[in-house]
Write a protein that holds these residues in place. Structure first.
Motif, PDB file in Angstrom:
ATOM      1  N   ASP A  70      36.791  48.557  40.013  1.00  0.00           N
ATOM      2  CA  ASP A  70      36.004  49.465  40.842  1.00  0.00           C
ATOM      3  C   ASP A  70      34.607  49.652  40.257  1.00  0.00           C
ATOM      4  O   ASP A  70      33.624  49.760  40.975  1.00  0.00           O
ATOM      5  CB  ASP A  70      36.697  50.834  40.950  1.00  0.00           C
ATOM      6  N   VAL A  71      34.520  49.709  38.929  1.00  0.00           N
ATOM      7  CA  VAL A  71      33.226  49.957  38.279  1.00  0.00           C
ATOM      8  C   VAL A  71      32.387  48.672  38.207  1.00  0.00           C
ATOM      9  O   VAL A  71      31.197  48.679  38.539  1.00  0.00           O
ATOM     10  CB  VAL A  71      33.442  50.519  36.849  1.00  0.00           C
ATOM     11  N   PHE A  72      32.999  47.595  37.774  1.00  0.00           N
ATOM     12  CA  PHE A  72      32.215  46.386  37.480  1.00  0.00           C
ATOM     13  C   PHE A  72      32.163  45.401  38.640  1.00  0.00           C
ATOM     14  O   PHE A  72      31.398  44.432  38.605  1.00  0.00           O
ATOM     15  CB  PHE A  72      32.775  45.676  36.236  1.00  0.00           C
ATOM     16  N   GLY A  73      32.991  45.627  39.658  1.00  0.00           N
ATOM     17  CA  GLY A  73      33.058  44.637  40.724  1.00  0.00           C
ATOM     18  C   GLY A  73      33.760  43.389  40.199  1.00  0.00           C
ATOM     19  O   GLY A  73      34.280  43.381  39.084  1.00  0.00           O
ATOM     20  N   PRO A  74      33.734  42.315  40.998  1.00  0.00           N
ATOM     21  CA  PRO A  74      34.500  41.120  40.598  1.00  0.00           C
ATOM     22  C   PRO A  74      33.785  40.340  39.493  1.00  0.00           C
ATOM     23  O   PRO A  74      33.443  39.176  39.640  1.00  0.00           O
ATOM     24  CB  PRO A  74      34.578  40.320  41.890  1.00  0.00           C
ATOM     25  N   ARG A  75      33.539  41.016  38.399  1.00  0.00           N
ATOM     26  CA  ARG A  75      32.852  40.371  37.275  1.00  0.00           C
ATOM     27  C   ARG A  75      33.768  40.333  36.066  1.00  0.00           C
ATOM     28  O   ARG A  75      33.311  40.396  34.935  1.00  0.00           O
ATOM     29  CB  ARG A  75      31.577  41.138  36.929  1.00  0.00           C
ATOM     30  N   LEU A  76      35.055  40.256  36.332  1.00  0.00           N
ATOM     31  CA  LEU A  76      36.011  40.231  35.239  1.00  0.00           C
ATOM     32  C   LEU A  76      36.798  38.926  35.278  1.00  0.00           C
ATOM     33  O   LEU A  76      37.182  38.457  36.352  1.00  0.00           O
ATOM     34  CB  LEU A  76      36.998  41.400  35.381  1.00  0.00           C
ATOM     35  N   ALA A  77      37.012  38.345  34.106  1.00  0.00           N
ATOM     36  CA  ALA A  77      37.878  37.173  33.988  1.00  0.00           C
ATOM     37  C   ALA A  77      38.802  37.429  32.814  1.00  0.00           C
ATOM     38  O   ALA A  77      38.367  37.969  31.793  1.00  0.00           O
ATOM     39  CB  ALA A  77      37.063  35.914  33.754  1.00  0.00           C
TER      40      ALA A  77
ATOM     41  N   ALA B 132      38.846  38.914  42.548  1.00  0.00           N
ATOM     42  CA  ALA B 132      38.153  39.372  43.765  1.00  0.00           C
ATOM     43  C   ALA B 132      39.009  39.236  45.023  1.00  0.00           C
ATOM     44  O   ALA B 132      38.717  39.865  46.036  1.00  0.00           O
ATOM     45  CB  ALA B 132      36.870  38.552  43.934  1.00  0.00           C
ATOM     46  N   ASP B 133      40.068  38.438  44.942  1.00  0.00           N
ATOM     47  CA  ASP B 133      40.820  38.049  46.136  1.00  0.00           C
ATOM     48  C   ASP B 133      41.792  39.153  46.595  1.00  0.00           C
ATOM     49  O   ASP B 133      43.004  38.960  46.633  1.00  0.00           O
ATOM     50  CB  ASP B 133      41.574  36.755  45.802  1.00  0.00           C
ATOM     51  N   ARG B 134      41.229  40.296  46.984  1.00  0.00           N
ATOM     52  CA  ARG B 134      42.057  41.462  47.319  1.00  0.00           C
ATOM     53  C   ARG B 134      42.951  41.240  48.530  1.00  0.00           C
ATOM     54  O   ARG B 134      43.947  41.928  48.706  1.00  0.00           O
ATOM     55  CB  ARG B 134      41.167  42.680  47.599  1.00  0.00           C
ATOM     56  N   ASP B 135      42.571  40.293  49.397  1.00  0.00           N
ATOM     57  CA  ASP B 135      43.372  40.071  50.605  1.00  0.00           C
ATOM     58  C   ASP B 135      44.616  39.221  50.339  1.00  0.00           C
ATOM     59  O   ASP B 135      45.466  39.077  51.210  1.00  0.00           O
ATOM     60  CB  ASP B 135      42.530  39.362  51.680  1.00  0.00           C
ATOM     61  N   HIS B 136      44.663  38.639  49.178  1.00  0.00           N
ATOM     62  CA  HIS B 136      45.834  37.801  48.883  1.00  0.00           C
ATOM     63  C   HIS B 136      47.093  38.669  48.831  1.00  0.00           C
ATOM     64  O   HIS B 136      47.075  39.745  48.212  1.00  0.00           O
ATOM     65  CB  HIS B 136      45.647  37.066  47.547  1.00  0.00           C
TER      66      HIS B 136
ATOM     67  N   LEU C 153      42.748  33.984  34.289  1.00  0.00           N
ATOM     68  CA  LEU C 153      42.748  34.590  35.612  1.00  0.00           C
ATOM     69  C   LEU C 153      41.261  34.718  35.965  1.00  0.00           C
ATOM     70  O   LEU C 153      40.530  35.469  35.314  1.00  0.00           O
ATOM     71  CB  LEU C 153      43.426  35.958  35.564  1.00  0.00           C
ATOM     72  N   THR C 154      40.848  33.941  36.942  1.00  0.00           N
ATOM     73  CA  THR C 154      39.408  33.784  37.171  1.00  0.00           C
ATOM     74  C   THR C 154      38.792  35.006  37.859  1.00  0.00           C
ATOM     75  O   THR C 154      39.504  35.879  38.352  1.00  0.00           O
ATOM     76  CB  THR C 154      39.158  32.567  38.089  1.00  0.00           C
ATOM     77  N   ARG C 155      37.468  34.975  37.933  1.00  0.00           N
ATOM     78  CA  ARG C 155      36.773  36.030  38.687  1.00  0.00           C
ATOM     79  C   ARG C 155      37.232  36.010  40.138  1.00  0.00           C
ATOM     80  O   ARG C 155      37.423  37.045  40.758  1.00  0.00           O
ATOM     81  CB  ARG C 155      35.262  35.801  38.620  1.00  0.00           C
ATOM     82  N   ALA C 156      37.413  34.804  40.683  1.00  0.00           N
ATOM     83  CA  ALA C 156      37.835  34.691  42.088  1.00  0.00           C
ATOM     84  C   ALA C 156      39.219  35.317  42.290  1.00  0.00           C
ATOM     85  O   ALA C 156      39.458  36.000  43.286  1.00  0.00           O
ATOM     86  CB  ALA C 156      37.850  33.229  42.505  1.00  0.00           C
TER      87      ALA C 156
ATOM     88  N   LEU D 273      47.138  40.141  39.297  1.00  0.00           N
ATOM     89  CA  LEU D 273      46.369  40.902  38.305  1.00  0.00           C
ATOM     90  C   LEU D 273      47.213  41.204  37.070  1.00  0.00           C
ATOM     91  O   LEU D 273      46.688  41.420  35.990  1.00  0.00           O
ATOM     92  CB  LEU D 273      45.861  42.221  38.891  1.00  0.00           C
ATOM     93  N   GLN D 274      48.514  41.218  37.258  1.00  0.00           N
ATOM     94  CA  GLN D 274      49.382  41.490  36.107  1.00  0.00           C
ATOM     95  C   GLN D 274      49.774  40.217  35.372  1.00  0.00           C
ATOM     96  O   GLN D 274      50.456  40.264  34.366  1.00  0.00           O
ATOM     97  CB  GLN D 274      50.635  42.229  36.571  1.00  0.00           C
ATOM     98  N   SER D 275      49.348  39.084  35.932  1.00  0.00           N
ATOM     99  CA  SER D 275      49.645  37.817  35.256  1.00  0.00           C
ATOM    100  C   SER D 275      48.496  37.494  34.306  1.00  0.00           C
ATOM    101  O   SER D 275      47.496  38.210  34.259  1.00  0.00           O
ATOM    102  CB  SER D 275      49.806  36.705  36.296  1.00  0.00           C
ATOM    103  N   VAL D 276      48.664  36.415  33.544  1.00  0.00           N
ATOM    104  CA  VAL D 276      47.545  35.950  32.716  1.00  0.00           C
ATOM    105  C   VAL D 276      46.889  34.733  33.377  1.00  0.00           C
ATOM    106  O   VAL D 276      46.093  34.037  32.766  1.00  0.00           O
ATOM    107  CB  VAL D 276      47.971  35.625  31.260  1.00  0.00           C
ATOM    108  N   GLY D 277      47.250  34.488  34.641  1.00  0.00           N
ATOM    109  CA  GLY D 277      46.557  33.458  35.399  1.00  0.00           C
ATOM    110  C   GLY D 277      47.198  32.089  35.309  1.00  0.00           C
ATOM    111  O   GLY D 277      48.408  31.950  35.117  1.00  0.00           O
TER     112      GLY D 277
END
Ligand code: AMP
Length: 514
Positions: free
Chosen positions: A290-297, A318-322, A312-315, A329-333
């Protein structure tokens, strides 16, 4: 290939552009850094009598001279031993002794402690303080050409953080460092010369490794003046330096996300926050997004396969509709481009999706072995696969979810209980700031579950009944803790990882307060 070639190359190509900054100030241009690297390397050979393959420890907090030392060591064909400066003097002594370090480069803050090891650590011949007069004398030497490093030559002895016992020195070769850097571009982010890497976390660990792809591409390395992470300072640096990425432990991300100064400054110049090294709990991650937007990997890695197992990529963030966004988000990607990742049973047989086993990794980024520990190396690398000691399971899409380190798994009444699942459940209680769940030997059940709870408000901690109810709403009855212990804080190591070993020891010793 010698990673110091990148400094030399950028020095030729972009001599006047900023290479290293200390806070808002440019410490060195690429041209200055390149010639200083060659000269320091010359000094390491000529004045200190070091020869390729010798080990040089770096024991200092983050500062520009850290980077000067690291790349000069490589330029000279030496092996860097970056030591976490927050370690106890006895722990530093162990690492220096074990690695057979000849020379330690340190700073004023640590000089006395490190110098006291001369005569005690057999291999240690000299201690140089940087910045300082001797450092400048080294930098005044005649520059030498870059010393060749073969792909299999050791470049970085990465001492593990030792959550289980004595630290081990993962021997990272030139090839390992190259692969870690290239797969950063492949899976995390491309890097442009106008970008910056902010060294907010220790350079002896993840931040130093992420420095490599940034140096390769000629981005600016920014070292905070405080050497650490202060919210106001990060906010000011984000305003000063565009295209900034940095590595942070999950607890640090949470702290920064709660800091209004960082939140206000972040969007303009923040490129990516790479977090990892420990689990990040879902609620904290959603707040940070919420604070940083999709700028987390997120990355999952180990010193043994430097920062490179899955991402777990930035994409993905960001993919909230998935439909499985939260699960992801709870995985390590997803496995990184340059490695094979499997989940295996106790006999090293690959397990299908959904089944939990040990995570094993194979690829050119995986360490050559542990320095001077042939038995541990053979055991950890058996069958050509790095055995991470982490338990996890793939889903059908190929995303990996970690459970716990195998040694943290609790077996109670023959049932496997993953502490993280219990911790996730307890964190839903609004009165819980942090929690760690461990097993205690139990004559009836084998082990019983104990939760150490740090309350939001120490004057009014949540009651055991409330915590029980929070668990029962979310997880099976047999998983809920048999006991809750309210504590002031959790013991952590120097990288912020919770030391469950200490909690277990406290329980074994019958102490009331861990
Ligand atoms: P180190 O070698 O000190 O970096 O520690 C590596 C260990 O940290 C791994 O084996 C995992 O147990 C843990 N770890 C690393 N990244 C993650 C992550 N993204 N999520 C959960 N645990 C992690």
């Amino acid at each position: 290939m010698n990673p110091a070639v990148w400094v030399e190359r950028q020095g030729r190509r972009r001599g006047a552009d900023p290479a290293i900054a200390e806070g808002a100030r440019v410490h060195a241009t690429w041209g200055a850094w390149a010639s200083r690297t060659g000269a320091l390397a010359g000094g390491l050979h000529a004045q200190l009598g070091l020869a390729p393959g010798d080990r040089v420890a770096i024991v200092m907090r983050n500062r520009p001279e850290y980077l000067e030392a690291l790349y000069a060591v490589w330029h000279a064909g030496l092996v860097a031993v970056p030591v976490n400066a927050r370690l106890h003097r006895e722990e530093v002594a162990y690492v220096l002794e074990h690695s057979g370090t000849s020379v330690a480069v340190t700073d004023e803050e640590h000089a006395e402690d490190v110098a006291s090891l001369l005569g005690r650590v057999g291999s240690l011949r000299d201690v140089v303080v940087a910045p300082g007069e001797r450092w400048e004398r080294l930098a005044g030497a005649a520059g030498i050409p870059l010393v060749d490093l073969a792909p299999e030559d050791p470049a970085w002895l990465f001492y593990t953080s030792g959550t289980t016992g004595r630290p081990k020195g993962a021997t990272l070769t030139a090839r390992n460092l190259l692969l870690a850097s290239l797969s950063y571009f492949a899976d995390i982010d491309p890097v442009a010369p106008q970008d910056c890497i902010l060294h907010a976390a220790p350079l002896s660990h993840g931040s130093g490794l992420y420095g490599l792809p940034h140096v390769a591409r000629g981005a600016t390395s920014v070292v905070p003046e405080s050497g650490g992470v202060d919210g106001d300072e990060v906010a000011a640096l984000l305003r000063r330096w565009p295209g900034t990425s940095f590595f942070a432990a999950p607890t640090m991300v949470t702290r920064l996300a709660r800091d209004p100064a960082v939140a206000a400054a972040a969007p303009d110049h923040l490129k990516t926050i790479i977090y990892g090294g420990a689990p990040m709990y879902l609620a904290d991650l959603e707040d940070a997004l919420d604070v940083f937007g999709p700028r987390l990997a997120q990355i999952y890695g180990q010193g043994e396969t430097p920062m490179t197992i899955t991402a777990l990529t930035r994409a993905d963030h960001a993919d909230r509709d998935h439909p499985r966004w939260r699960e992801r988000l709870q995985s390590v990607g997803f496995p990184r481009t340059d490695v094979e990742v499997r989940v295996v049973d106790a006999d090293d047989r690959a397990l299908p999706p959904g089944e939990v086993g040990e995570v094993v990794v194979r690829g050119d980024v995986v360490m050559a072995g542990y320095w001077n520990q042939p038995e541990e190396s053979a055991q950890t690398l058996r069958g050509g696969w790095l055995h991470t000691g982490d338990m996890g399971a793939f889903d059908d899409d190929g995303y990996l979810t970690l459970r716990d380190r195998s040694k943290d798994l609790i077996i109670s009444g023959g049932m496997n209980i993953y502490p993280r699942e219990v911790e996730e459940a307890l964190l839903h209680h609004r009165g819980v700031r942090a929690v760690a769940v461990v097993g205690r030997p139990d004559p009836t059940w084998g082990e019983s579950v104990v939760a150490f709870v740090v309350p939001m408000d120490h004057a009014a901690p949540p009651t055991a009944d409330e915590l029980d109810r929070t668990c029962l709403e979310r997880i099976a009855r047999y998983k809920r803790p048999k006991e809750y212990r309210v504590v002031e804080g959790l013991p952590t190591n120097n990288y912020g990882k919770v030391l469950k070993r200490e909690l277990r020891q406290a329980l074994a010793a019958g102490a009331d307060d861990a």
